[in-house]
Design an enzyme around this catalytic site. Sequence first.
Site, PDB file in Angstrom:
ATOM      1  N   GLY A 101       9.675   9.568  -1.214  1.00 43.16           N
ATOM      2  CA  GLY A 101       9.221   8.324  -0.598  1.00 43.16           C
ATOM      3  C   GLY A 101       8.624   8.453   0.794  1.00 43.16           C
ATOM      4  O   GLY A 101       7.731   7.708   1.164  1.00 43.16           O
ATOM      5  N   ASP A 124      17.898   1.068   3.182  1.00 41.56           N
ATOM      6  CA  ASP A 124      18.385  -0.109   2.468  1.00 41.56           C
ATOM      7  C   ASP A 124      19.892  -0.211   2.716  1.00 41.56           C
ATOM      8  O   ASP A 124      20.312  -0.725   3.755  1.00 41.56           O
ATOM      9  CB  ASP A 124      18.021   0.051   0.983  1.00 41.56           C
ATOM     10  CG  ASP A 124      18.353  -1.155   0.126  1.00 41.56           C
ATOM     11  OD1 ASP A 124      18.652  -2.217   0.683  1.00 41.56           O
ATOM     12  OD2 ASP A 124      18.315  -1.034  -1.121  1.00 41.56           O
ATOM     13  N   LEU A 174      20.750   8.050   3.944  1.00 44.67           N
ATOM     14  CA  LEU A 174      20.446   8.663   5.244  1.00 44.67           C
ATOM     15  C   LEU A 174      21.696   8.925   6.062  1.00 44.67           C
ATOM     16  O   LEU A 174      21.746   9.892   6.814  1.00 44.67           O
ATOM     17  CB  LEU A 174      19.414   7.825   6.002  1.00 44.67           C
ATOM     18  CG  LEU A 174      18.025   7.845   5.344  1.00 44.67           C
ATOM     19  CD1 LEU A 174      17.038   6.979   6.123  1.00 44.67           C
ATOM     20  CD2 LEU A 174      17.476   9.269   5.230  1.00 44.67           C
ATOM     21  N   LYS A 188      15.295  -2.349   5.910  1.00 45.87           N
ATOM     22  CA  LYS A 188      15.623  -3.501   5.055  1.00 45.87           C
ATOM     23  C   LYS A 188      17.103  -3.808   5.241  1.00 45.87           C
ATOM     24  O   LYS A 188      17.954  -3.011   4.867  1.00 45.87           O
ATOM     25  CB  LYS A 188      15.293  -3.164   3.597  1.00 45.87           C
ATOM     26  CG  LYS A 188      15.443  -4.340   2.674  1.00 45.87           C
ATOM     27  CD  LYS A 188      14.733  -4.133   1.341  1.00 45.87           C
ATOM     28  CE  LYS A 188      15.516  -3.285   0.361  1.00 45.87           C
ATOM     29  NZ  LYS A 188      14.829  -3.210  -0.959  1.00 45.87           N
TER      30      LYS A 188
HETATM   31  P1  IMP Z   1      19.735   3.524   0.683  1.00 48.05           P
HETATM   32  O1  IMP Z   1      20.593   4.744   0.518  1.00 48.05           O
HETATM   33  O2  IMP Z   1      20.291   2.338  -0.059  1.00 48.05           O
HETATM   34  O3  IMP Z   1      19.443   3.187   2.121  1.00 48.05           O
HETATM   35  O4  IMP Z   1      18.414   3.781  -0.100  1.00 48.05           O
HETATM   36  C1  IMP Z   1      17.395   4.522   0.374  1.00 48.05           C
HETATM   37  C2  IMP Z   1      16.405   4.870  -0.722  1.00 48.05           C
HETATM   38  O5  IMP Z   1      16.353   3.885  -1.773  1.00 48.05           O
HETATM   39  C3  IMP Z   1      15.037   4.878  -0.129  1.00 48.05           C
HETATM   40  O6  IMP Z   1      14.722   6.116   0.446  1.00 48.05           O
HETATM   41  C4  IMP Z   1      14.172   4.536  -1.331  1.00 48.05           C
HETATM   42  O7  IMP Z   1      13.900   5.707  -2.060  1.00 48.05           O
HETATM   43  C5  IMP Z   1      15.040   3.628  -2.180  1.00 48.05           C
HETATM   44  N1  IMP Z   1      14.721   2.196  -1.911  1.00 48.05           N
HETATM   45  C6  IMP Z   1      15.482   1.264  -1.319  1.00 48.05           C
HETATM   46  N2  IMP Z   1      14.864   0.074  -1.232  1.00 48.05           N
HETATM   47  C7  IMP Z   1      13.640   0.266  -1.769  1.00 48.05           C
HETATM   48  C8  IMP Z   1      12.498  -0.587  -1.942  1.00 48.05           C
HETATM   49  O8  IMP Z   1      12.459  -1.771  -1.580  1.00 48.05           O
HETATM   50  N3  IMP Z   1      11.421  -0.005  -2.556  1.00 48.05           N
HETATM   51  C9  IMP Z   1      11.396   1.295  -2.968  1.00 48.05           C
HETATM   52  N4  IMP Z   1      12.435   2.111  -2.799  1.00 48.05           N
HETATM   53  C10 IMP Z   1      13.552   1.615  -2.222  1.00 48.05           C
HETATM   54 MG    MG Z   2      13.777   7.620  -0.695  1.00 45.35          MG
END
Ligand code: IMP
Ligand code: MG
Length: 176
Positions: A38, A97, A102, A125
Amino acid sequence: MKVLYTASDIAEKVAELGDKISLAYQGHELFIIGILKGGFMFMSDLVRRINLPMRIEFARLSSYGNSDSPIGDVALLDDIHEPITGKHVLIVDDIMDTGHSLLAYKKHLLEKGPASVKICTMIDKTQRRETSVSPDYYGFRISEGFVVGYGLDFAENYRTLPQLCVLDPEDRRNLS
Ligand code: IMP
Ligand code: MG
């Protein structure tokens, strides 16, 4: 599908972030780690707007697969191949998200003895955050919605769009 930010909104924001980061790390070398897949587009634009000596590496974390919900634990599919002891590390990714991916990767890097580890994401987000972490630098902050384009995908679709769009629930149903 609605356009959230155009290619020129993005370019402007990336330039702003580049200036901010260049200033913050003045006099230091930056060790930048792009998160695949991404973060690839943001990473390649951002490094061209940072005016510092830099080392570039990539790591690959597990994604959501072909759904838009997290699937259990974060997996590190490929890590950096250079030592980061004493280095100023900046992780660059598309979006934060829940924060689980991370945060997990940052903790892993901190065990390698860097001087610092910070996080920069194109999008912050916020609504589904489940961790105490937030990006040290971000381009745009939104509360919710599924974003695609500029590196972000939905089931590998839309990744190469030059703008950031928000996907309708209808589009998501059609693709899953
Ligand atoms: P987290 O661990 O929930 O913060 O998710 C991070 C990963 O989820 C990001 O690096 C994206 O690959 C994926 N992700 C989260 N939200 C979105 C979105 O709105 N669109 C596309 N990918 C997302
Ligand atoms: Mg990602």
